[in-house]
Design a protein around this motif. Sequence first.
Motif, short mmCIF file in Angstrom:
data_model
loop_
_atom_site.label_atom_id
_atom_site.label_comp_id
_atom_site.label_asym_id
_atom_site.label_seq_id
_atom_site.Cartn_x
_atom_site.Cartn_y
_atom_site.Cartn_z
N TRP A 218 11.64 1.04 -11.35
CA TRP A 218 10.61 0.82 -12.36
C TRP A 218 10.09 2.14 -12.91
N ASN A 219 9.46 2.07 -14.05
CA ASN A 219 8.72 3.19 -14.61
C ASN A 219 7.38 3.27 -13.91
N VAL A 220 6.87 4.47 -13.69
CA VAL A 220 5.62 4.62 -12.94
C VAL A 220 4.45 3.91 -13.63
N SER A 221 4.41 3.93 -14.94
CA SER A 221 3.34 3.23 -15.66
C SER A 221 3.41 1.72 -15.44
N THR A 222 4.63 1.19 -15.39
CA THR A 222 4.83 -0.24 -15.17
C THR A 222 4.28 -0.68 -13.82
N PRO B 111 0.81 -1.22 0.00
CA PRO B 111 0.00 0.00 0.00
C PRO B 111 0.84 1.27 0.00
N CYS B 112 1.95 1.25 0.71
CA CYS B 112 2.88 2.39 0.73
C CYS B 112 3.34 2.72 -0.68
N ILE B 113 3.78 1.70 -1.42
CA ILE B 113 4.29 1.92 -2.77
C ILE B 113 3.17 2.28 -3.74
N ALA B 114 2.01 1.67 -3.57
CA ALA B 114 0.88 2.01 -4.43
C ALA B 114 0.49 3.48 -4.27
N TYR B 115 0.40 3.93 -3.02
CA TYR B 115 0.03 5.32 -2.75
C TYR B 115 0.99 6.29 -3.43
N VAL B 116 2.27 6.14 -3.17
CA VAL B 116 3.23 7.09 -3.72
C VAL B 116 3.33 6.98 -5.24
N SER B 117 3.09 5.79 -5.80
CA SER B 117 3.16 5.62 -7.25
C SER B 117 2.06 6.42 -7.94
N TRP B 118 0.82 6.31 -7.43
CA TRP B 118 -0.27 7.09 -8.03
C TRP B 118 -0.07 8.58 -7.79
N ALA C 27 0.96 -2.94 -12.94
CA ALA C 27 1.13 -4.18 -12.18
C ALA C 27 0.14 -4.24 -11.02
N PHE C 28 -0.07 -3.13 -10.33
CA PHE C 28 -1.07 -3.11 -9.25
C PHE C 28 -2.47 -3.34 -9.82
N ARG C 29 -2.76 -2.75 -10.98
CA ARG C 29 -4.09 -2.93 -11.59
C ARG C 29 -4.36 -4.40 -11.91
N ILE C 30 -3.29 -5.11 -12.33
CA ILE C 30 -3.45 -6.52 -12.71
C ILE C 30 -3.47 -7.44 -11.49
N TYR C 31 -2.53 -7.24 -10.57
CA TYR C 31 -2.33 -8.21 -9.49
C TYR C 31 -2.96 -7.80 -8.16
N GLN C 32 -3.27 -6.52 -8.01
CA GLN C 32 -3.93 -6.04 -6.78
C GLN C 32 -5.03 -5.04 -7.15
N PRO C 33 -6.06 -5.52 -7.86
CA PRO C 33 -7.07 -4.60 -8.38
C PRO C 33 -7.83 -3.83 -7.30
N ALA D 90 2.73 -9.08 -3.12
CA ALA D 90 1.65 -8.47 -3.90
C ALA D 90 1.98 -8.38 -5.39
N ILE D 91 3.24 -8.08 -5.71
CA ILE D 91 3.62 -7.81 -7.10
C ILE D 91 4.79 -8.68 -7.56
N MET D 92 5.89 -8.64 -6.84
CA MET D 92 7.15 -9.20 -7.34
C MET D 92 7.06 -10.69 -7.66
N GLU D 93 6.36 -11.44 -6.81
CA GLU D 93 6.28 -12.89 -7.03
C GLU D 93 5.24 -13.28 -8.07
N LYS D 94 4.50 -12.29 -8.60
CA LYS D 94 3.44 -12.58 -9.57
C LYS D 94 3.75 -12.04 -10.96
N ALA D 95 4.43 -10.90 -11.02
CA ALA D 95 4.67 -10.26 -12.31
C ALA D 95 5.66 -11.07 -13.15
N GLU D 96 5.61 -10.88 -14.46
CA GLU D 96 6.42 -11.67 -15.38
C GLU D 96 7.75 -11.01 -15.73
#
Length: 356
Positions: A207-211, A93-100, A215-221, A258-264
């Motif tokens: 990472w790039n902010v869009s990336t 959640p910390c990273i999601a908040y600051v990313s948006w 990733a959050f949209r896909i793996y943590q909607p 949330a992300i690292m173990e799921k993303a490709e």
Amino acid sequence: MAKINNHLVIMAGGVGSRFWPMSTTDKPKQFIDVLGIGKSLLQLTVDRFSGIVPPENVWVVTNQKYADTVSGQLPDMPVDHILCEPCRRNTAPCIAYVSWRIKSKDPKANIVVSPSDHVVMDSAEFRRVITECLKFTSDTDAIVTLGMKPTRPETGYGYIQADLSSKSLRNKEIFRVDSFREKPDLQTATQYISEKNYFWNAGIFIWNVSTIVNAFRIYQPAMAKIFESLLPVYGTAQEQQEIDRLFPECENISVDYAIMEKAEEIFVCPADFGWSDLGTWGSLLQQSKKDLYGNAAIGPDINIFESHDCIVHTTQEKKVVIQGLDGYIVAENDDTLLICKLSEEQRIKQFSGQDK
């Protein structure tokens, strides 16, 4: 010259008090001068990104009760770049908040996420590695994490298994990640070291902010929906109020799960720049300059005799004389003095009352 789209996110919400009596739950280790050089670990973190990230692109995510401390230690940082979590919800959640929040201001942002309480001994090599990784993520949809080349079979760190046969075409120092591994037992850690393709997980991400947003949209909607809904209030007077209302709804989960173990598209850059997360007094001893008998002294007037493998941290103005100690911590802060066996330091919270 730092690129204008490079951003630094520092996670500084930890409440650790392992360096008691210097650190407490009111002033965790990231805000104290652990190394005795006149700067806190947070300030040193900002310093090592000098020339990579413009000062106006530094962000700190912390607990609300530490906001004034952050502002006091980083007076040149924009106040609205201190993002306050109303409660602890781990790193996702910390990273999601600051990313948006960053995306709302700079849709082309290229981001480094770093903990606030680590030590790096070779700053020049650190800057070189970070710069290469930022180049890599600026025009790809890759997520890169740094893997520290292990120097011992450490059981206190998670590990990254790299596919060393699969170099990135864009950068020969960057490899695909095979898997992330939890903190191992000693036998497993020893095996990892022997296999040469396992690295310590430093918790530093590029990472790039869009990336990362995608990733959050896909793996943590569900989490993505919360921070997406706040786009109209980012940077306004209503932001903190809405964060206080919605942040507690986020799942308590690390970005690794949330992300690292799921993303490709996950890559690792093995690196060696004298890194430590300074999680213990023992790790501070390992990173400090030592005398012929293995003692490290941090302070202006420390005299050690007939002692071995001790860490002494007494930075306030007083003369300290130590004789006949083997494998001890000696540390003072204000009106408190700690003398404890290094082998028993896991009990410091118990001794100090910080676990109550």
